[in-house]
Design an enzyme around this catalytic site. Structure first.
Site, PDB file in Angstrom:
ATOM      1  N   ILE A 111      -1.199   5.564   0.634  1.00 16.32           N
ATOM      2  CA  ILE A 111      -0.261   5.916   1.713  1.00 16.32           C
ATOM      3  C   ILE A 111       0.830   6.848   1.192  1.00 16.32           C
ATOM      4  CG2 ILE A 111       1.480   4.960   3.284  1.00 16.32           C
ATOM      5  CD1 ILE A 111      -0.361   2.478   3.552  1.00 16.32           C
ATOM      6  N   ASP A 162       6.477   5.785  -9.163  1.00 14.01           N
ATOM      7  CA  ASP A 162       5.374   4.824  -9.218  1.00 14.01           C
ATOM      8  C   ASP A 162       5.313   4.256 -10.630  1.00 14.01           C
ATOM      9  OD1 ASP A 162       2.529   4.523  -7.291  1.00 14.01           O
ATOM     10  OD2 ASP A 162       2.546   3.685  -9.316  1.00 14.01           O
ATOM     11  N   ASP A 197       8.593  -2.621   9.414  1.00 16.02           N
ATOM     12  CA  ASP A 197       7.358  -3.009  10.123  1.00 16.02           C
ATOM     13  C   ASP A 197       6.812  -4.336   9.602  1.00 16.02           C
ATOM     14  OD1 ASP A 197       5.123  -2.388  11.910  1.00 16.02           O
ATOM     15  OD2 ASP A 197       3.936  -2.005  10.100  1.00 16.02           O
ATOM     16  N   GLU A 199       6.386 -13.728   9.455  1.00 14.46           N
ATOM     17  CA  GLU A 199       5.973 -13.085  10.699  1.00 14.46           C
ATOM     18  C   GLU A 199       5.387 -14.138  11.625  1.00 14.46           C
ATOM     19  OE1 GLU A 199       3.365  -9.842   9.610  1.00 14.46           O
ATOM     20  OE2 GLU A 199       4.980  -8.759   8.596  1.00 14.46           O
ATOM     21  N   HIS A 253       4.479  -5.270  12.631  1.00 12.08           N
ATOM     22  CA  HIS A 253       3.393  -5.057  11.660  1.00 12.08           C
ATOM     23  C   HIS A 253       2.229  -4.273  12.279  1.00 12.08           C
ATOM     24  CE1 HIS A 253       1.693  -6.811   7.692  1.00 12.08           C
ATOM     25  NE2 HIS A 253       1.205  -5.604   7.921  1.00 12.08           N
ATOM     26  N   GLY A 269       1.899  -0.830  11.598  1.00 10.06           N
ATOM     27  CA  GLY A 269       1.787   0.467  10.902  1.00 10.06           C
ATOM     28  C   GLY A 269       0.368   0.996  10.876  1.00 10.06           C
ATOM     29  N   GLY A 270      -0.582   0.102  10.635  1.00 11.55           N
ATOM     30  CA  GLY A 270      -1.969   0.553  10.513  1.00 11.55           C
ATOM     31  C   GLY A 270      -2.783   0.288  11.760  1.00 11.55           C
TER      32      GLY A 270
END
Ligand SMILES: NC(=O)c1ccc[n+]([C@@H]2O[C@H](COP(=O)([O-])OP(=O)(O)OC[C@H]3O[C@@H](n4cnc5c(N)ncnc54)[C@H](O)[C@@H]3O)[C@@H](O)[C@H]2O)c1
Length: 411
Positions: free
Chosen positions: A163, A182, A265, A270, A293, A295-296
């Protein structure tokens, strides 16, 4: 997609797809020669044990739990497709030790997440959440104050994987200057600049977005100290994992005006279903976008997942390919025309390959192609031989002490 079809002279293999998996998966498997049964909902442990005998392939999403008990009651199962990203709902080790390969779709929704991130960066920079709320309440707030273009803005990406790297490319196309951090060595896309430390990144940019993975060490990665290191009036986004961010600290930083806006998100807790109330420190804040949640979650991603995972299951049946399996050693061997393939999963101890090859030699089977892969205590070897499989040769291979499962591929 071009797919090999199964040998139609043999009884069809059966696939059970649960949880409303995208119809493209059914279409691909049916076209390839499987008998496919679909069910809308998830099945409980007992229901699975009753349903699974006779099925070679099982497709699930996140609500079906595959336990050791389920696997023990499913002797015909060759592979499980998780038509989603996560695989926590499956006992991966138990599946591997029964020779059941598991596949998922690790990057089918990458683009969906990236598009939402970009939409949210622009929305926050233009203070759309506030302007939208005010206008719905009847207040006409026509002002440029606090609204910015994203062109030229410095974007910091934490976690430069699937991503993060794709976001880097699209954000540059919008004219943003991209910095990334990273923990692993990563190829910088385009003109993106790599930062040596997280602090260096936080001090360099005006928008920070998190795209790290869910390893336990990332719990609490972002809290008061990290927000303090960010430039005043920065934007903050998290579409990775909920437990990565201290939400009480995020709230304090929004209320204090240190952050100009945020988009979140994913949450530490949750709701499990639609009816359950969403509780969060972040409710009711200005210029904060909260999404459940998603996003995808796009229809395109669902379609891609359907086709991708069904393709992996079929490749496993026809070629023994485990290149993207999440629980077996990863092996993919181009098929040598005119040969017959043996798929052997075994305990990873010294001398297995020698024993297999010795046995094949005793049956006069010449090896035309062979590839071995190992993963922890498992070994997996694909062997192409020049003769049809004699039954007693297969029986001898199955009776080796080290053998977990032996298959011949179809067609
Ligand atoms: N919101 C959604 O609906 C949604 C959808 C898909 C993925 N995700 C989540 O997004 C995240 C990224 O997904 P991906 O496919 O790019 O994963 P990925 O595994 O390809 O990339 C993760 C990257 O983060 C790096 N990383 C890990 N810990 C780090 C740290 N502490 N500091 C810096 N870098 C670190 C890794 O080295 C890796 O390069 C995952 O957590 C995934 O679960 C969320």
């Amino acid at each position: 997609m071009e797919v090999l079809t199964l040998d139609t002279t043999k009884p069809p293999m059966r696939a059970l797809l649960l949880e409303n998996i995208h119809p493209d998966a059914t279409a691909l498997l049916t076209k390839a020669g499987y008998e496919v049964e679909t069910r809308k909902g998830a099945l409980s442990e007992d229901e699975l044990i009753e349903a699974l005998p006779g099925f070679s392939l099982l497709g699930i999403r996140s609500r079906t739990h595959i336990t050791e008990r389920v696997l023990a009651g499913a002797p015909d199962l060759a592979a499980i497709g998780a038509f989603c990203i996560g695989v926590n709902q499956i006992d991966l080790a138990a599946a591997a030790h029964r020779g059941v390969a598991v596949f998922n779709a690790p990057f089918s929704n990458t683009r969906s997440v990236v598009e939402l991130v970009l939409a949210e960066i622009i929305s926050l920079a233009r203070r759309l959440p506030e302007k939208n709320a005010k206008l719905h309440a009847g207040e006409w707030d026509k002002s440029a104050s606090g609204s910015h273009e994203v062109r030229g803005r410095r974007l910091g990406i934490v976690g430069y994987g699937n991503i993060g790297a794709q976001l880097s490319v699209l954000a540059e196309n919008l004219g943003m200057s991209v910095y990334f951090y990273d923990i692993a060595d990563k190829l910088a896309m385009g003109n993106a600049r790599r930062c040596g430390t997280l602090t260096e990144l936080l001090e360099s940019v005006e928008t920070v977005t998190l795209h790290v993975d869910g390893r336990p060490g990332n719990s609490g990665l972002f809290g008061d100290a990290e927000f303090a290191a960010m430039q005043p009036r920065s934007l903050f986004l998290n579409l990775s994992r909920g437990f990565v961010v201290d939400h009480a600290a995020l709230r304090r930083n929004i209320e204090a005006g240190h952050l100009a806006g945020a988009a979140v998100d994913v949450f530490p807790q949750e709701p499990r279903s639609r009816g359950e109330e969403f509780r969060s420190d972040l409710r009711g804040l200005p210029n904060v976008i909260l999404t459940p949640h998603v996003g995808g979650s796009t229809e395109e991603a669902q379609q891609d997942i359907g086709e991708f995972v069904a393709g992996k299951l079929h490749d496993y049946v026809t070629c023994g390919a485990t290149a993207l399996s999440v629980n077996l050693p990863r092996v993919a061997l181009p098929h040598t025309p005119g040969t017959h393939r043996l798929v052997h999963l075994h305990h990873n101890v010294p001398g297995v390959l020698a024993s297999i090859n010795q046995l094949l030699a005793e049956y006069g089977a010449n090896i035309e192609g062979q590839l071995l892969g190992t993963r922890d205590d498992l070994g997996y070897v694909l062997t192409d031989i020049g003769i049809e499989y004699p039954d007693d040769m297969l029986a001898s291979l199955r009776s080796l002490d080290v053998t977990i499962r032996l298959r011949t591929t179809r067609p």
